[in-house]
Scaffold this motif. Structure first.
Motif, short mmCIF file in Angstrom:
data_model
loop_
_atom_site.label_atom_id
_atom_site.label_comp_id
_atom_site.label_asym_id
_atom_site.label_seq_id
_atom_site.Cartn_x
_atom_site.Cartn_y
_atom_site.Cartn_z
N VAL A 1 -0.07 15.61 -12.49
CA VAL A 1 -0.06 14.58 -11.46
C VAL A 1 1.09 14.85 -10.49
O VAL A 1 2.11 15.42 -10.88
N PRO A 2 0.94 14.45 -9.22
CA PRO A 2 2.03 14.68 -8.26
C PRO A 2 3.25 13.82 -8.58
O PRO A 2 3.11 12.65 -8.94
N GLU A 3 4.42 14.40 -8.44
CA GLU A 3 5.67 13.67 -8.68
C GLU A 3 6.30 13.30 -7.34
O GLU A 3 6.68 14.19 -6.58
N PRO A 4 6.42 12.00 -7.03
CA PRO A 4 7.08 11.59 -5.77
C PRO A 4 8.54 12.03 -5.77
O PRO A 4 9.16 12.16 -6.83
N GLY B 1 0.82 -1.22 0.00
CA GLY B 1 0.00 0.00 0.00
C GLY B 1 0.84 1.25 0.00
O GLY B 1 0.54 2.23 -0.69
N ARG B 2 1.94 1.22 0.78
CA ARG B 2 2.80 2.39 0.84
C ARG B 2 3.52 2.62 -0.48
O ARG B 2 3.64 3.75 -0.95
N SER B 3 4.00 1.51 -1.08
CA SER B 3 4.74 1.65 -2.34
C SER B 3 3.81 2.00 -3.50
O SER B 3 4.22 2.68 -4.45
N THR C 1 12.72 7.24 -8.30
CA THR C 1 12.12 5.91 -8.38
C THR C 1 11.36 5.77 -9.69
O THR C 1 11.19 6.72 -10.46
N GLU C 2 10.91 4.53 -9.93
CA GLU C 2 10.11 4.29 -11.13
C GLU C 2 8.82 5.08 -11.10
O GLU C 2 8.33 5.52 -12.15
N TYR C 3 8.26 5.29 -9.91
CA TYR C 3 7.03 6.07 -9.81
C TYR C 3 7.30 7.54 -10.16
O TYR C 3 6.45 8.19 -10.79
N THR C 4 8.46 8.04 -9.78
CA THR C 4 8.81 9.42 -10.15
C THR C 4 8.93 9.56 -11.66
O THR C 4 8.42 10.52 -12.25
N LEU C 5 9.61 8.60 -12.28
CA LEU C 5 9.76 8.64 -13.73
C LEU C 5 8.40 8.51 -14.42
O LEU C 5 8.14 9.15 -15.43
#
Length: 449
Positions: free
Chosen positions: A196-199, A171-173, A203-207
């Protein structure tokens, strides 16, 4: 769920193996202690003397000396008054035998049956065999299912913790993905300015978020571009349509005062302008949509020499084209660039147009230069926008569509080239650059026409 099942299976195998090894090791240790206690007691026997009271060794407090008739000859204090601990009698060649005996009054005993050495038997009991039983009450952990229950409880607790930890970590990831999804769901065509928000981090989520934002930027730009195009197009089409309608309404309202032939002639002129605008819009739409056009190797110099003399009778066109410049492209589209550039030069030239085709920096370079008033530096990019017509162009050709140069630049871009306005000593100079397909080679001099 899958992680929890795999964890349960893995821990179940480990727990069962650990339980078996622990119980087996505990039982082996108990039997060894019993054997040692029995051996110590046997070592205390003396010929002609009664058996001494055995010394209790650790948890092994049950000791008995039994003869061949099953009588208890001697016993420890804890085993006094108890029935025979076991019926085990080690076979010949094996002095020790282990077993578990359950007593009539309840409870089980771990027992080791030990035969004294034959010399002892001969000296102490005159050859009559005796057996020593040494044992202890079976530990509770071996007597019941307590160990298995504790192990199962530990396995279930660990599995639950692993499942909860996996759920929490997942859930956190995945929270950034959920935030990106929610933001994307809220973005509509009517409002493409949101992102969209950028973490943090790389990380892959940021990209993923960064790529999504770049895609949204391009989408917003494309939508705004289409809106401006639709607005400008509707404006450009509304004017000739309104003029055409006014001509026809005037002819209907005042049939005796309006010359029908003049009205028809004017209506045809407006219709031709509308047709030109629509045709140019279709060409521009196909180019902007990236529709592929058949391309082939063609001699750009030959194309320049073919097209240059055909488009202006008012002024002289001078052509200087180096032969043998091969490019890959669509002949009709490249010819349209030349036609648009020559038509534009013909409108503004005073007496001369110069057309050159030569190599430069590994590219095919075509220039069209007129000796007119030229284009101001601040307008050199505006002229390539759709429906943009400078005042001089409107005066010289009121019926133009304002799309020719925009189409020309899009065709050049689709062919991997560029079309720009550059400085010239007099007038305007349009420069078309296209990638060469053939290798540079020396050729004969240019031709002039």
């Amino acid at each position: 769920m899958t992680v929890a099942l795999l964890t349960l299976l893995f821990l179940g195998v480990i727990g069962a193996t650990a339980d078996f090894l622990a119980m087996d090791r505990l039982q082996i240790h108990a039997f060894r202690e019993a054997q040692r206690a029995a051996t110590d007691w046997i070592g205390a026997f003396r010929p002609g003397a009664p058996p001494p009271t055995p010394a209790v060794r650790g948890a092994v407090d049950l000791l008995q000396l039994v003869d061949t008739r099953g009588r208890i000859v001697a016993a420890s204090d804890a085993a006094a008054g108890m029935p025979r601990l076991s019926t085990l009698w080690p076979p010949d060649g094996d002095r020790i035998q282990d077993g578990v005996t359950c007593l009539p009054d309840g409870g089980c005993v771990l027992v080791s049956a030990v035969l004294p050495p034959p010399l002892y038997v001969q000296q102490v009991w005159r050859g009559e065999p005796h057996v020593v039983y040494a044992g202890m009450a079976q530990p509770p952990i071996l007597a019941g299912n307590r160990l298995q229950i504790l192990t199962a409880a530990g396995i279930l607790l660990t599995t639950g913790l692993v499942a909860w930890g996996n759920w929490w970590m997942a859930g956190r990831s995945l929270r950034p993905v959920a935030e990106i999804r929610e933001a994307m769901a809220d973005i509509t065509v009517s409002d493409l300015s949101r992102r969209v928000p950028e973490p943090p981090g790389r990380t892959e989520y940021t990209l993923l978020a960064r790529t999504a934002n770049r895609t949204l930027e391009r989408l917003e730009e494309a939508v705004n571009h289409q809106r401006r195009f639709a607005s400008t197009t509707s404006h450009e089409l509304r004017s000739p349509l309104a003029g055409l309608r006014a001509l026809l309404e005037e002819a209907v309202l005042y049939p005796g005062e309006v010359d029908a032939q003049v009205t028809v002639r004017d209506a045809l002129a407006v219709s031709r302008r509308l047709e030109t605008i629509v045709d140019d819009l279709l060409v521009l739409a196909r180019l902007r949509a990236g529709d592929p056009a058949a391309q082939e190797p063609l001699d750009l110099s030959a194309l320049v020499r073919e097209e240059a003399p055909l488009h202006c009778d008012r002024v002289t066109i001078h052509v200087c084209a180096r032969p043998g410049m091969t490019v890959r492209g669509n002949r009709i589209q490249l010819a349209r660039i030349l036609q648009n550039l020559l038509a534009n030069a013909c409108r503004h030239a005073a007496s001369r147009i110069d057309v050159t085709a030569e190599r430069g920096d590994g590219l095919a370079v075509v220039t069209v230069t007129d000796d007119g008033d030229g284009i101001a530096p601040q307008d050199r990019e505006r002229v390539f926008e759709r429906f943009v017509r400078l005042d001089d162009a409107r005066r010289r050709e009121p019926g133009g569509s304002g799309l020719g140069l925009a189409i020309s630049r899009d065709i050049a871009t689709a062919h991997g080239g560029t079309l720009v306005v550059e400085d010239a000593p007099h007038g305007a100079r349009f420069v078309l650059r296209l990638p060469l397909e053939d290798r540079p080679r020396d050729g004969p001099g240019a031709t002039d026409g």
